[in-house]
Design an enzyme around this catalytic site. Sequence first.
Site, PDB file in Angstrom:
ATOM      1  N   LYS A   1      -9.757   9.444  -2.728  1.00  0.00           N
ATOM      2  CA  LYS A   1      -9.810   8.046  -2.315  1.00  0.00           C
ATOM      3  C   LYS A   1      -9.391   7.961  -0.842  1.00  0.00           C
ATOM      4  O   LYS A   1      -8.702   8.868  -0.366  1.00  0.00           O
ATOM      5  CB  LYS A   1      -8.901   7.191  -3.203  1.00  0.00           C
TER       6      LYS A   1
ATOM      7  N   ASP B   1      -4.602   0.890  -0.208  1.00  0.00           N
ATOM      8  CA  ASP B   1      -4.105   2.252  -0.339  1.00  0.00           C
ATOM      9  C   ASP B   1      -3.627   2.559  -1.758  1.00  0.00           C
ATOM     10  O   ASP B   1      -3.752   3.685  -2.229  1.00  0.00           O
ATOM     11  CB  ASP B   1      -2.955   2.453   0.657  1.00  0.00           C
TER      12      ASP B   1
ATOM     13  N   HIS C   1      -5.100   3.628  -7.370  1.00  0.00           N
ATOM     14  CA  HIS C   1      -4.117   4.186  -8.313  1.00  0.00           C
ATOM     15  C   HIS C   1      -3.632   3.170  -9.347  1.00  0.00           C
ATOM     16  O   HIS C   1      -3.636   3.414 -10.543  1.00  0.00           O
ATOM     17  CB  HIS C   1      -2.871   4.673  -7.559  1.00  0.00           C
TER      18      HIS C   1
ATOM     19  N   LYS D   1       6.200  -0.042   0.900  1.00  0.00           N
ATOM     20  CA  LYS D   1       6.899   1.026   1.620  1.00  0.00           C
ATOM     21  C   LYS D   1       8.260   0.517   2.040  1.00  0.00           C
ATOM     22  O   LYS D   1       8.487  -0.682   2.128  1.00  0.00           O
ATOM     23  CB  LYS D   1       6.089   1.439   2.837  1.00  0.00           C
TER      24      LYS D   1
END
Lengths: 328, 507
Positions: free
Chosen positions: B166, B253, B258, B358
Amino acid sequence: MAAVQPQSILRQMAAQWAALAEAGASGKSEAGVMRACSMNLVVAAEDETDAARACQTVAALMYEHPSRAIILKPATRDAALDAQVILQCWMPSGERRQICCERIEITVPEARLDEALRVIPGLLAPDLPAVLWCRGRSWLQHERFRRLHPLLERIVVDSCPLQNASQVFPALAALRQGKARVADLSWTRLTLWRESIANCVSACLLEDSGAVRTVEVRHTGERPSAAALYLAAWLLRGFRNASPAFRSVPGDGQVAGVTIQGGGFHLDLQRLHGDTVRISGCAAMEAVSLPHASEERSMSEELAISGSDVTFEQTLALAAGLAQRMQP
Amino acid sequence: MAGFDLLSDPLRFQVRVPPCACVIFGANGDLARRKLLPALYRLACERRLPPAFAILGNSRTEMTDEAFRETMRESVRQFLENSSFDDALWSAFSRNLFYVPGDLHDPAMYAVLGRRLDEIERTARTAGNVVYYLSTHPGHYAAVVERVGAAGLHAGRGWRRVVIEKPFGRDLESARELDRRLHAVFPEKDIYRIDHYLGKETVQNLLAFRFGNGIFEPLWNRRYINHVQITAAESIGVEGRGAYYQQTGSLRDMIQNHLLQVMATVAMEPPAVFEPDAVRDERAKLLRSVRIFTPEEADRNAVAGQYGPARVGGVEIPGFRQEPGVDPDAQTDTYAAVTLFVDNWRWAGVPFYIRTGKRMPKRVTDIAIRFHAPPLALFPDAAGDGVSPNLLVVRIQPEEGISLRFLSKQPGKGMHLRPVSMDFHYGASFGARPPTAYETLLMDAITGDATLYTRQDMVEASWRVVQPVLDAWSKRRFDFPNYEAGSWGPKEADDMLARNGHAWRTP
């Protein structure tokens, strides 16, 4: 005469768990301890010396197969029947919680084995499978453990100490009369051989397994061991038109080499020295490392198998037939 | 071939793995050095690779085979996880490690690659089977596959498969364009879209947990489950990848791929059989059932965040906009939270809260299934509200396992209840080192098992889910930063759950 009672052993064990939890709390440990138990492992040691080795192996097995281990340690006639409870704990790297397993060591004078065996049903962790590991030649006296058989899912033995393979298969057949499945560590030690052979045959892109005419197993010792018979039987299960051959050669380990050939196909595996096995014939790799399987590794492999082991069952039947045919 | 099947023993060793060569484009890059080579080496150590196996690396750096082996040796040494490096095994493994230098866009490089593959097929007996692993910048995927096709390397004596990482496009449109170009060379069955989350043992264990046990599945629906929270938090920042990351953001992302795959695994229907397409059909069906937001719904059900500077544990942590290579006015989401709904009979009305970010307090990925509270509060509990709903937590990392929280009476007088936890800990019950996600997925690609790989219809369904949020965010100017490094995200994310009477748990 000392007495060993399940209730008192389990009370000792509970007290040890409470003490561990208390120690964790006083140390302000965030995570405390975790009891890990996936099966009951009853171990019958062969003698006093073997009992020490058994304890070491069981301790090493706990990381992969956390169990309630009950180790029967043979003792001299005048020793007391006695039990000791040990919690084996470790802290996995990078984690906050200790993992602990339970071990009960019962010292058993020979004359009191039956008394000790009567205690075991009360000591088993509930609702988990029970495996009996008869070490050394103790399995040949399996009648002595008959009391445990209805509780067992599996009995692990080792035919390796028997030089005469013709004794092995009738004894295994007798053991298999109960409901427990039987595993033989002599078979387990062949896994790396079998894996290499299967991979090589696959890599050779052999189109017709029926073309193979001979499988030769080279063994150490005067007569083929149970391991050599197992290996030949397993190969015959794959190459149905082949005939078995056995050849005695010097060397260490029960199997020294294998040759499979016929119809233009040739594959040879030969143990050279130490862990190295030379492969010649069709495979691309010339040498592979086939370490002699340690007791711990073999047991670990067996304990990882739950349910029936069809390959072993079928091979055992074929090997027993081969052993019978080879009898003078 | 029956005889060969009889030589297999799946209880004890890997069923025969076909011989093959693995071509790694971008072999000198981070992913190859940190993950792929260590995974392949581990597979070799455990004798799971076939004897006839070879690796052919490519990157722009000029290197001989020998220099490539040496570089990879150092990488494997450095990045091998949970196992030790063995010189003798490396020596056997590296014998079949080869290298072709050259530019990905240079047709001459593919001619050389083809000649090396022919040579390897003869000497290493790889039977013409080839896995092409594109460990390159995603922008090169389509071009590399087209060059492979133009050089005739997409077909040969054996099978040919291509593995890509990905992201599969930047949005629905570009994902379709990429797919069109990949399909011009390879059929769908030979395209393996890797999502390494699906290779993680605990994610696979979700299938075992749900469909291997009889007691959970009857509770696995709107009647018993109040809501689901999926958290993927990272304590680190962008680690020098700021320039790349600001083009991506956490929604693209993590959530688009995911976490939607994880959600699909949590919520999918049981497949009729455990076969690759049956499992993937159910995942795809679930993804297609996720409600597609209108612009208003996207505003209400999604929160973007970006971390600002903070002093954490005596260390000054820079904000995202202060990271090297990042635009000081960047509108990138380093945090994203969404509330999703699955419009089917099983899940109607059950919110699925997904968050990722993050610079959060710790690195943790888990799934929390919160059950309904009991209908009547008989006992006062520690929190004083008389009820504390059961919570099932599936921990994906770092301590893989499953915990069930329930109430228990506190010892002593009175009927005081306290939540306690019943834990299954992967490391405790199965002490053996679990394979890394890349070991699992590489082996699956070699054996042709696509169960854990995503399929184009799943990729498109995922993009369809996040596209309205991306569109809504692209029209807004955010007042970033809106959360401090070391915190659990912006207040707006708490407000989003509070509107439904829920709150984020603290993992």
